[in-house]
Design a protein around this motif. Sequence first.
Motif, short mmCIF file in Angstrom:
data_model
loop_
_atom_site.label_atom_id
_atom_site.label_comp_id
_atom_site.label_asym_id
_atom_site.label_seq_id
_atom_site.Cartn_x
_atom_site.Cartn_y
_atom_site.Cartn_z
N GLU A 78 1.01 -1.47 0.38
CA GLU A 78 -0.15 0.22 0.04
C GLU A 78 1.14 1.31 0.11
O GLU A 78 1.54 1.03 0.41
N ASP A 112 -2.90 5.92 -1.95
CA ASP A 112 -5.09 5.12 -1.77
C ASP A 112 -4.72 4.37 -2.84
O ASP A 112 -5.57 3.52 -3.92
N SER A 113 -3.19 3.53 -3.24
CA SER A 113 -3.43 2.06 -4.12
C SER A 113 -2.51 1.48 -3.67
O SER A 113 -1.95 1.40 -2.57
N SER A 129 -6.18 0.85 -8.07
CA SER A 129 -6.80 1.81 -7.55
C SER A 129 -7.42 1.03 -5.70
O SER A 129 -8.31 0.04 -5.98
N ARG A 130 -7.74 1.97 -4.86
CA ARG A 130 -8.69 1.54 -3.66
C ARG A 130 -10.07 0.79 -4.10
O ARG A 130 -10.37 -0.05 -3.50
#
Length: 160
Positions: free
Chosen positions: A28, A31-32, A152-153
């Motif tokens: 992590e 936000d990715s 992406s999240r």
Amino acid sequence: MVFTVHLYLMLIPVFIQVVRGCPNGWTEYGDSCYMAFFDTQDWSAASTTCHEKNSYLAEVGDEQENGFLTRLVSTHQSHESYWLGGNDIFVEGDWRWEESHLVMNYTNWRHGQPDNHHNHNDDCLQAQFTGYTFMWSDVPCTANRNYICEASRGNWIQLG
């Protein structure tokens, strides 16, 4: 009642995944989630592989993210090249990220890059790990490189 129990048991791994963040093997940052892959492929095949994993070739937004990617690969191999998601395939000199289609505002080009070396259609972005940082250059998309995928999240629970 049986249906409720089965549904509950099926949702536990999804809930745990969302709470924990990135799936096993992915790292992590912001936000990715990111993962480096070492089965060298050409740019298009690497992009396809990332999409099959509900991700895309990494897009680097700033110096800090470039530093993160440097640290990510530093534990695996040195002096290797990795595909990132940038290219100027459609308009020479108009470097954009494949997934977002945004112009690359942050870059970390090597001195003299991009150079479209002797007009050999050097249209894809590689980042070479020098032991300290990623330095970018344009190379033919048909070259085989390691690659880094980014998810992406919203796609974290779907990573495979």
